[in-house]
Every structure is written in structure tokens, then in C-alpha cells.
Design a protein around this motif. Structure first.
Motif, mmCIF file in Angstrom:
data_model
loop_
_atom_site.group_PDB
_atom_site.id
_atom_site.type_symbol
_atom_site.label_atom_id
_atom_site.label_comp_id
_atom_site.label_asym_id
_atom_site.label_seq_id
_atom_site.Cartn_x
_atom_site.Cartn_y
_atom_site.Cartn_z
ATOM 1 N N GLU A 153 0.590 -1.206 0.039
ATOM 2 C CA GLU A 153 0.070 -0.037 0.342
ATOM 3 C C GLU A 153 0.811 1.002 -0.075
ATOM 4 O O GLU A 153 0.188 1.857 -0.332
ATOM 5 N N LEU A 154 2.386 1.335 1.201
ATOM 6 C CA LEU A 154 3.108 1.993 0.153
ATOM 7 C C LEU A 154 3.951 2.765 -0.370
ATOM 8 O O LEU A 154 4.000 3.889 -1.148
ATOM 9 N N LEU A 155 3.774 1.222 -1.346
ATOM 10 C CA LEU A 155 4.774 2.036 -2.847
ATOM 11 C C LEU A 155 3.341 2.493 -3.848
ATOM 12 O O LEU A 155 2.412 2.525 -4.151
ATOM 13 N N ALA A 156 4.447 3.573 -4.854
ATOM 14 C CA ALA A 156 3.810 3.517 -5.191
ATOM 15 C C ALA A 156 4.076 3.052 -6.659
ATOM 16 O O ALA A 156 5.172 2.663 -6.926
ATOM 17 N N PRO A 157 2.853 3.658 -7.714
ATOM 18 C CA PRO A 157 2.710 2.273 -9.108
ATOM 19 C C PRO A 157 4.150 2.554 -9.448
ATOM 20 O O PRO A 157 4.646 3.239 -9.528
ATOM 21 N N GLY A 158 4.432 1.753 -10.089
ATOM 22 C CA GLY A 158 6.295 0.946 -10.093
ATOM 23 C C GLY A 158 7.541 1.137 -9.341
ATOM 24 O O GLY A 158 8.401 1.037 -9.933
ATOM 25 N N GLY A 159 6.292 1.220 -8.109
ATOM 26 C CA GLY A 159 7.520 1.464 -6.683
ATOM 27 C C GLY A 159 8.565 -0.129 -7.021
ATOM 28 O O GLY A 159 7.967 -1.205 -7.060
ATOM 29 N N LEU A 160 9.645 -0.067 -5.619
ATOM 30 C CA LEU A 160 10.106 -1.424 -6.025
ATOM 31 C C LEU A 160 10.282 -1.130 -4.072
ATOM 32 O O LEU A 160 10.785 0.112 -3.050
ATOM 33 N N MET A 161 10.371 -2.690 -3.771
ATOM 34 C CA MET A 161 9.824 -3.156 -2.156
ATOM 35 C C MET A 161 10.902 -3.952 -2.269
ATOM 36 O O MET A 161 11.395 -5.220 -3.226
ATOM 37 N N PHE A 162 12.044 -4.158 -1.165
ATOM 38 C CA PHE A 162 13.091 -4.567 -0.675
ATOM 39 C C PHE A 162 12.210 -5.573 0.650
ATOM 40 O O PHE A 162 12.243 -4.748 1.637
ATOM 41 N N CYS A 163 12.336 -6.772 1.036
ATOM 42 C CA CYS A 163 12.448 -7.428 1.434
ATOM 43 C C CYS A 163 13.746 -8.420 2.145
ATOM 44 O O CYS A 163 14.112 -8.945 1.032
ATOM 45 N N SER A 164 13.838 -8.465 3.255
ATOM 46 C CA SER A 164 15.564 -9.096 3.799
ATOM 47 C C SER A 164 14.697 -10.390 5.259
ATOM 48 O O SER A 164 13.855 -9.665 5.623
ATOM 49 N N LEU A 236 20.344 -19.428 -1.034
ATOM 50 C CA LEU A 236 19.183 -18.737 -0.192
ATOM 51 C C LEU A 236 19.001 -19.630 1.544
ATOM 52 O O LEU A 236 17.707 -19.384 2.195
ATOM 53 N N SER A 237 20.172 -20.260 1.518
ATOM 54 C CA SER A 237 20.039 -21.063 2.325
ATOM 55 C C SER A 237 19.904 -20.477 3.764
ATOM 56 O O SER A 237 19.222 -20.880 5.135
ATOM 57 N N VAL A 238 20.404 -19.269 4.143
ATOM 58 C CA VAL A 238 20.560 -18.654 5.339
ATOM 59 C C VAL A 238 19.768 -17.423 5.915
ATOM 60 O O VAL A 238 18.504 -17.054 5.386
ATOM 61 N N ASN A 239 20.779 -15.728 5.027
ATOM 62 C CA ASN A 239 19.880 -14.797 4.437
ATOM 63 C C ASN A 239 19.645 -14.273 3.587
ATOM 64 O O ASN A 239 20.394 -14.702 2.660
ATOM 65 N N TYR A 240 18.864 -13.981 2.765
ATOM 66 C CA TYR A 240 18.532 -13.664 1.653
ATOM 67 C C TYR A 240 17.767 -12.321 1.397
ATOM 68 O O TYR A 240 16.999 -12.057 2.027
ATOM 69 N N VAL A 241 17.614 -12.286 0.254
ATOM 70 C CA VAL A 241 16.604 -10.480 0.211
ATOM 71 C C VAL A 241 15.655 -10.407 -1.426
ATOM 72 O O VAL A 241 16.152 -11.505 -2.393
ATOM 73 N N THR A 242 15.082 -9.777 -1.421
ATOM 74 C CA THR A 242 14.323 -10.107 -2.822
ATOM 75 C C THR A 242 13.248 -8.516 -3.143
ATOM 76 O O THR A 242 13.852 -7.847 -2.604
ATOM 77 N N ALA A 243 13.346 -8.000 -4.608
ATOM 78 C CA ALA A 243 13.057 -7.262 -4.429
ATOM 79 C C ALA A 243 11.359 -7.665 -5.191
ATOM 80 O O ALA A 243 11.514 -8.268 -6.306
ATOM 81 N N SER A 244 10.975 -6.207 -5.484
ATOM 82 C CA SER A 244 9.550 -6.687 -5.211
ATOM 83 C C SER A 244 8.767 -5.679 -6.295
ATOM 84 O O SER A 244 8.960 -4.517 -5.828
ATOM 85 N N VAL A 245 7.672 -5.312 -7.543
ATOM 86 C CA VAL A 245 7.753 -4.202 -8.310
ATOM 87 C C VAL A 245 6.317 -4.009 -7.993
ATOM 88 O O VAL A 245 5.405 -5.286 -8.092
ATOM 89 N N LYS A 246 5.337 -3.120 -7.704
ATOM 90 C CA LYS A 246 3.625 -2.364 -7.377
ATOM 91 C C LYS A 246 4.282 -2.024 -9.289
ATOM 92 O O LYS A 246 4.427 -1.187 -9.720
ATOM 93 N N ARG A 247 2.702 -3.101 -9.616
ATOM 94 C CA ARG A 247 2.418 -3.298 -10.725
ATOM 95 C C ARG A 247 1.354 -1.161 -11.111
ATOM 96 O O ARG A 247 1.320 -1.282 -10.570
#
Length: 247
Positions: A153-164, A236-247
């Protein structure tokens, strides 16, 4: 609509509140994050530049981008993002972290908008960001899907979210719980609850359910011989990070 704070786990907040004064001590309780930070930044900076077409050779390549650092702590990620030109809001539910972060930013000559609040409070207020960082936090919230929905919800369209976060398997238990907390004493015993660790597939499911498109994930691997962290496409067995985009 009232501000929703249901994803906050008060016990988890209290853990980090108790350690707030040590955020900028590279040999203190946050030593693991100081060691991991160059690896995290390498990933974040590369992905942001690619998503928004920024030239990293420019003096302030992230000028014009609004970035939210959820669970900002003392500002270990907020400060380098501000130096790169982003307009940064750092939010943390642990109030004791905010004065530490503000003082360090002031001493560093940086303007960062640090707030003692939950991510849900920002969403209710209608705040929107080009980039949202949710680094090493989802394993500490009470409602992972609710938290991920708020990030989206906090992302603007086309925005990028990182979660580790940390994977949940026997190896991560040995490395993060036994190794980091009980053997190396890098963190106080009880800092992490292994049962709250999230597998990569589980995290991708949470991200997709929130309406975001996962675009990348990498492992962050510690080498005990070189005493350094590096990014990995496979491990990705212990620490990992992801990147995701808002449509």
C-alpha cells in the motif's frame, strides 16, 4: 479509518529498544548488521538504479526518489540512501531508536525524516514512496501478510519494495541461533525466534498475495575465511533478500 498497528509485536520492539544506544558501535550488539551492510547496500543500490534508470556515477543518483526505511533502527541504511540523494523517511516502532538515528544523522550533516511510528500509520495517512525497505523485519512482526500488504500500500505504482529475512531450515538454526547468538555472542540470546523465519517460497507467496510482482532474489552468504558477506544467485539457505515491483 483508524491507524492500524496490528502487525507490531511489542515483545520484539522491546528487544531492539533495549539495544538502541549501540546502533552505531561496529563492535556492539549490532555488529552483524555492520558486517552485512555493504552486501545489503550493494544489492539495494544496483536494483534501484536499474529500476529507475539512474546513473550511479552521478553525484546524487537517487535525487527525486522518495524512500521509506521501515524498522530503520539507528539509520544504517537510511544514511547511505540519503547520501545518494533520496528523500528518506525512517520509521521505527521502537521509540528509543529515533533519537539515536536523528543525532547521528545531524552529526553526519544529513537531513532524514525519522519518525516513531508503525508502517500502518504511514499507510493510513496516505503516504506513498518510490522505494520501500523492509530489511530484517518481517521475522519480527506479528502478522507477516498484514505487514506485506501495508508495504504494498505504501508503494507508488512502479515502485520497488525490498524485503530481506532468514530462511527457516536446520542450517539457519545452527548459523543464526546457535552460532550468532550462543557461540559468537554477536547478538543477545533470544534476539531471533527461529519459528518466525520465512522460506523464500513463503515470502514470494506473501509478496504475490499483497499484489506485488517479485522480480529478483539473492542469497547473502557469510564466508568465515574472508570474514565477509557476498551476494549469491544460488545460496538462499540462511540470509536472503528479495526485490518486488508494484504494477
Amino acid at each position: 479509518m483508524e491507524a492500524a498497528t496490528q502487525t507490531i509485536d511489542p515483545a520484539e520492539v522491546a528487544k531492539f529498544e533495549a539495544m538502541a544506544a549501540e546502533w552505531w558501535d561496529p563492535n556492539g550488539k549490532f555488529k552483524p548488521l555492520h558486517m552485512l551492510n555493504p552486501c545489503r547496500l550493494d544489492y539495494l543500490v544496483t536494483q534501484i538504479a536499474a529500476q529507475f534508470g539512474r546513473d550511479l556515477k552521478a553525484p546524487r543518483p537517487f535525487d527525486g526518489l522518495r524512500l521509506l526505511d521501515i524498522g530503520c533502527g539507528g539509520g544504517l541504511l537510511s544514511e547511505p540512501m540519503a547520501r545518494l540523494g533520496a528523500t528518506v523517511v525512517g520509521a521505527d516502532a521502537a521509540g528509543g531508536n529515533i533519537p539515536v538515528a536523528r543525532l547521528h544523522a545531524e552529526q553526519s550533516g544529513l537531513q532524514i525524516d525519522y519518525r516513531h511510528c508503525a508502517a500502518e500509520d504511514l499507510a493510513v495517512a496516505g503516504e506513498r514512496f518510490d522505494v520501500v525497505l523492509a530489511m530484517e523485519i518481517i521475522e519480527h512482526v506479528a502478522d507477516p501478510q498484514g505487514f506485506m500488504n501495508t508495504c504494498a500500500e505504501l508503494l507508488a505504482p512502479g515502485g520497488l519494495m525490498f524485503c530481506s529475512t532468514m530462511n527457516r531450515n536446520p542450517k539457519s538454526y545452527m548459523m543464526a541461533i546457535i552460532g550468532a547468538e550462543r557461540v559468537m555472542r554477536w547478538l543477545p540470546v533470544g534476539t531471533h525466534d527461529w519459528s518466525k523465519f520465512v522460506t523464500p517460497d513463503e515470502l514470494y507467496a506473501l509478496i504475490r498475495s499483497a499484489g506485488l510482482d517479485p522480480v529478483d532474489r539473492k542469497g547473502m552468504v557469510f564466508n568465515p575465511l574472508s570474514w565477509r558477506w557476498s551476494l549469491s544467485d544460488r545460496d538462499l539457505s540462511v540470509n536472503y533478500v528479495t526485490a518486488s515491483v508494484k504494477r
